[in-house]
Scaffold this active site. Structure first.
Site, PDB file in Angstrom:
ATOM      1  N   GLU A 207      71.960   8.111  -3.989  1.00  0.00           N
ATOM      2  CA  GLU A 207      73.348   7.655  -3.854  1.00  0.00           C
ATOM      3  C   GLU A 207      73.595   6.419  -4.695  1.00  0.00           C
ATOM      4  OE1 GLU A 207      73.245   6.811   0.468  1.00  0.00           O
ATOM      5  OE2 GLU A 207      73.332   4.692  -0.086  1.00  0.00           O
TER       6      GLU A 207
ATOM      7  N   CYS B 228      62.104   5.079  -0.226  1.00  0.00           N
ATOM      8  CA  CYS B 228      61.465   3.780  -0.454  1.00  0.00           C
ATOM      9  C   CYS B 228      60.273   3.656   0.474  1.00  0.00           C
ATOM     10  CB  CYS B 228      62.475   2.657  -0.186  1.00  0.00           C
ATOM     11  SG  CYS B 228      61.804   1.025  -0.549  1.00  0.00           S
TER      12      CYS B 228
ATOM     13  N   CYS C 257      73.005   0.912   2.886  1.00  0.00           N
ATOM     14  CA  CYS C 257      72.247   1.500   1.779  1.00  0.00           C
ATOM     15  C   CYS C 257      71.328   2.605   2.306  1.00  0.00           C
ATOM     16  CB  CYS C 257      71.437   0.386   1.123  1.00  0.00           C
ATOM     17  SG  CYS C 257      70.155   0.955   0.053  1.00  0.00           S
TER      18      CYS C 257
END
Ligand code: SF4
Length: 346
Positions: free
Chosen positions: A93, A113, A334
């Site tokens: 994104e 991540c 996020c």
């Protein structure tokens, strides 16, 4: 057959590719300009090249692009959130933000991540792989094409830890900054890191004068480790040494990003700890009231809570602002947009 990803190649690499196919070196700059300045997406449209050369290039290489799966538009401002699908069907994104001063995009540098920050949705589905240079560039180029706007400010603060994808991120910055290509000013590129000391040292050695934003979020070692496990291996005193070295060598200003979590990192002791980290550095502190995400048990924090912490920092003469929220109606922290999409994907 392996095909060369032209968008991920710098001018020298393009030169080598063309020379090894019997072409002149000067064609590399034309090809680079076509891809990065003119946003050419098909080799057949490169009409300054002969037909033969175009079909030869088509056989051995390709110009990448991304598929926009979804775009969410804010009704409050011009913020837009994009979900992109990569060639291998992975999802990333990015967020486009507009202000009087500039058009900004916050892009991802990895698929997922591995850093495990407790407050961050990007890490909840683990880590899949690093993004290629072209996949980072395409987030910018696709957005520019979609909105018909020039983006002049790039922030690597989306999904992923940029310094964990070090070589690709350095190459991405150099290509983006090249005046034959997108020509983004180096001071308009910001790399955000959770504080990987080895990466900061390498970044300093590479002499890349982009802005560096450090996700601090807590200046007390033991408490920081609780919300950011990666700090166990990247202790605050060593982090500070690396930042002093960075500033001495590159003379660039730093910023500390600080997610304010009510009752967790906003006491006077926390303000003093931020002061200890900031002393001796030229640093600006950005406070961000935390967003609620799924599977995350801390309470929502209001702008007023952040203001109270700002007062404590102001009293210690620290240079602090509270980041204005944009696109609140399409808000998802996020990585959350991607996670929600993955949950629903067949
Ligand atoms: S805050 Fe950054 S480094 Fe930490 S888990 Fe999220 S994306 Fe990774």
């Amino acid at each position: 057959m392996h095909k060369f990803d032209l968008k991920s190649m710098d001018i020298k690499e393009l030169e080598n590719l063309l020379i090894s196919n019997g072409e002149k070196a000067f064609r590399a700059k034309q090809l680079f300009k076509f891809i990065h300045d003119e946003k050419g997406d098909r080799i057949e449209n490169l009409t300054t090249f002969s037909k033969d050369l175009r079909s030869k290039l088509d056989e051995i290489s390709y110009i990448s692009d991304l598929k926009i799966i979804k775009r969410l538009d804010s009704n409050l401002d011009n913020t837009k959130k994009y979900i992109y699908e990569l060639e291998d069907k992975n999802i990333i994104e990015s967020v486009y933000l507009e202000s009087f001063a500039n058009n900004t995009i916050c892009i991802s540098s990895q698929v997922g991540c591995k850093m495990g920050c407790e407050f961050c949705a990007s890490t909840k589905n683990g880590f899949t792989r690093n993004l290629r240079v072209s996949e980072m560039l395409d987030q910018i180029y696709m957005c520019e094409k979609d909105l018909n706007k020039k983006i002049d400010n790039i922030v690597l603060m989306g999904i992923g830890e940029p310094l964990d994808n070090f070589l690709n991120v350095c190459k991405f910055i150099r290509i983006l900054n090249n005046d034959l290509g997108h020509n983004t000013g180096i001071r308009n590129i910001t790399v955000s890191t959770c504080g990987i000391i080895e990466g900061i040292n390498k970044f300093t050695e590479e002499n890349i004068k982009a802005n560096l934003a450090i996700s601090l979020h807590n200046g007390i070692q033991k408490k920081k480790e609780k919300i950011m496990p990666i700090s166990k291996m990247n202790k605050l005193p060593e982090l500070k040494k690396a930042l002093i070295n960075y500033q001495e060598k590159l003379s660039r200003r730093l910023s500390f990003e600080y997610i304010v979590i009510k009752g967790v990192n906003d006491t006077f002791d926390h303000a003093r700890a931020v002061k200890n980290m900031a002393d001796g550095l030229d640093v600006h502190i950005n406070l961000i009231p935390i967003n609620k995400i799924d599977d995350f048990s801390y309470p929502d924090t209001t702008f007023e809570d952040a203001e109270r912490f700002k007062e404590k920092l102001d009293n210690l003469n620290l240079n602090t602002t509270i980041r204005r929220k944009q696109g609140e109606d399409i808000d998802a922290s996020c990585g959350q947009l991607r996670n929600n999409y993955l949950k629903k994907r067949p």
